[in-house]
Write a protein that holds these residues in place. Structure first.
Motif, PDB file in Angstrom:
ATOM      1  N   MET A 185       0.807  -1.249   0.023  1.00  0.00           N
ATOM      2  CA  MET A 185       0.091   0.026   0.046  1.00  0.00           C
ATOM      3  C   MET A 185       0.953   1.301  -0.227  1.00  0.00           C
ATOM      4  O   MET A 185       1.808   1.471   0.871  1.00  0.00           O
ATOM      5  CB  MET A 185      -0.928   0.053   1.287  1.00  0.00           C
ATOM      6  N   ARG A 186       0.624   2.051  -0.862  1.00  0.00           N
ATOM      7  CA  ARG A 186       1.342   3.397  -0.936  1.00  0.00           C
ATOM      8  C   ARG A 186       0.345   4.454  -1.630  1.00  0.00           C
ATOM      9  O   ARG A 186      -0.564   4.128  -2.095  1.00  0.00           O
ATOM     10  CB  ARG A 186       2.574   3.375  -1.405  1.00  0.00           C
ATOM     11  N   THR A 187       0.974   5.935  -1.371  1.00  0.00           N
ATOM     12  CA  THR A 187       0.074   6.864  -2.020  1.00  0.00           C
ATOM     13  C   THR A 187       0.942   7.719  -3.086  1.00  0.00           C
ATOM     14  O   THR A 187       2.255   7.374  -3.039  1.00  0.00           O
ATOM     15  CB  THR A 187      -0.372   7.948  -0.816  1.00  0.00           C
ATOM     16  N   TYR A 188       0.389   8.140  -4.089  1.00  0.00           N
ATOM     17  CA  TYR A 188       0.748   8.667  -5.246  1.00  0.00           C
ATOM     18  C   TYR A 188       0.135  10.276  -5.005  1.00  0.00           C
ATOM     19  O   TYR A 188      -0.957  10.173  -5.050  1.00  0.00           O
ATOM     20  CB  TYR A 188       0.591   8.010  -6.500  1.00  0.00           C
ATOM     21  N   THR A 189       1.004  11.065  -5.368  1.00  0.00           N
ATOM     22  CA  THR A 189       0.678  12.595  -5.416  1.00  0.00           C
ATOM     23  C   THR A 189       0.662  13.268  -6.419  1.00  0.00           C
ATOM     24  O   THR A 189       1.934  13.196  -7.160  1.00  0.00           O
ATOM     25  CB  THR A 189       0.982  13.474  -4.227  1.00  0.00           C
ATOM     26  N   VAL A 190      -0.219  13.779  -7.272  1.00  0.00           N
ATOM     27  CA  VAL A 190      -0.107  14.459  -8.697  1.00  0.00           C
ATOM     28  C   VAL A 190      -0.687  15.999  -8.112  1.00  0.00           C
ATOM     29  O   VAL A 190      -1.518  16.050  -7.667  1.00  0.00           O
ATOM     30  CB  VAL A 190      -0.895  14.039  -9.606  1.00  0.00           C
ATOM     31  N   SER A 191       0.461  16.967  -8.585  1.00  0.00           N
ATOM     32  CA  SER A 191      -0.250  18.485  -8.543  1.00  0.00           C
ATOM     33  C   SER A 191      -0.724  18.885  -9.953  1.00  0.00           C
ATOM     34  O   SER A 191      -0.034  18.774 -10.912  1.00  0.00           O
ATOM     35  CB  SER A 191       1.185  19.273  -8.246  1.00  0.00           C
ATOM     36  N   THR A 192      -1.679  19.298  -9.848  1.00  0.00           N
ATOM     37  CA  THR A 192      -2.453  19.991 -11.031  1.00  0.00           C
ATOM     38  C   THR A 192      -2.617  21.395 -10.694  1.00  0.00           C
ATOM     39  O   THR A 192      -3.829  21.822 -10.288  1.00  0.00           O
ATOM     40  CB  THR A 192      -3.866  19.209 -11.370  1.00  0.00           C
ATOM     41  N   SER A 206       4.893   3.929 -12.159  1.00  0.00           N
ATOM     42  CA  SER A 206       5.506   5.288 -11.756  1.00  0.00           C
ATOM     43  C   SER A 206       5.687   5.307 -10.041  1.00  0.00           C
ATOM     44  O   SER A 206       6.372   5.983  -9.608  1.00  0.00           O
ATOM     45  CB  SER A 206       4.729   6.450 -12.393  1.00  0.00           C
ATOM     46  N   ILE A 207       4.906   4.490  -9.325  1.00  0.00           N
ATOM     47  CA  ILE A 207       5.165   4.502  -8.109  1.00  0.00           C
ATOM     48  C   ILE A 207       5.830   3.244  -7.394  1.00  0.00           C
ATOM     49  O   ILE A 207       6.112   3.317  -6.295  1.00  0.00           O
ATOM     50  CB  ILE A 207       3.623   4.607  -7.223  1.00  0.00           C
TER      51      ILE A 207
END
Length: 197
Positions: free
Chosen positions: A46-53, A147-148
């Motif tokens: 389990m992990r998170t992925y953050t994208v800035s828009t 990508s993660i």
């Protein structure tokens, strides 16, 4: 623990302890913490992925595992909605596994058809999903996860659940891990993936 509850690192440690897993910081472009749990010779993560828009941050949590397929299979199961029903009317695939309440509540897509139907006709899978109607999952190639997790290429088969949120609710995460374990059990019993007993 801070005034507002545990920080992410503390939350991940509590979650890992509750599911019998561990927390590691894996080397990746994002250097993110990861919860790992071995299950039947397969490692669930389990992990998170953050994208800035622009000015907005979008956080997605993934619970997933790389698979070694014995037979090809692709599956996508998600809750029925107005848009999904419209898509079905326009020709989108929706497989029926033969259990009315499950077929009525979820859109089921995948191939090959006979393997998908056999795998999803297991009562412990469809009853669990009916008890938790917001659950969804995919078995597909790893292009969304590469990508993660640097250990996954775009062509590697994976099973995963994703949610637009930074999941830290221990009971919800336990339920999601339990769900993926049930799916892995079904895939092993159907002799679709490599796993241990």
């Amino acid at each position: 623990m801070g005034l507002l509850g545990p920080n992410k690192s503390e939350s991940y440690q509590l979650i890992a302890e509750s599911i019998g897993g561990s927390v590691t910081e894996e080397e990746s472009l994002l250097k993110t913490a990861c919860i790992s749990k071995p299950y039947r010779g397969i490692t669930l993560k389990m992990r998170t992925y953050t994208v800035s828009t622009g000015g907005t941050m979008i956080i997605t949590t993934y619970v997933y595992a790389a698979l070694t397929l014995l037979q090809p299979i692709k599956v996508n199961v998600y809750a029925r909605s107005f848009l999904a029903d419209l898509g079905k009317k326009l020709g989108m695939q929706d497989i029926e596994v033969g259990y009315g309440p499950f077929d009525d509540q979820f859109i089921i897509q995948g191939e090959p058809l006979t393997r998908v139907k056999s795998f999803l006709s297991r009562s412990n899978i469809y009853h669990f999903m009916l008890d938790h109607p917001k659950l969804h999952f995919k078995i597909d190639r790893g292009k969304e996860l590469k990508s993660i997790d640097k250990g996954i290429s775009k062509d590697d088969p994976v099973i995963y659940y994703s949610e637009l949120d930074d999941l830290r609710d221990i009971e919800k995460v336990k339920m999601i891990f339990n769900f993926l374990e049930r799916l892995i059990d079904g895939l092993i019993e159907e002799e679709l993936i490599v796993g241990s007993s």
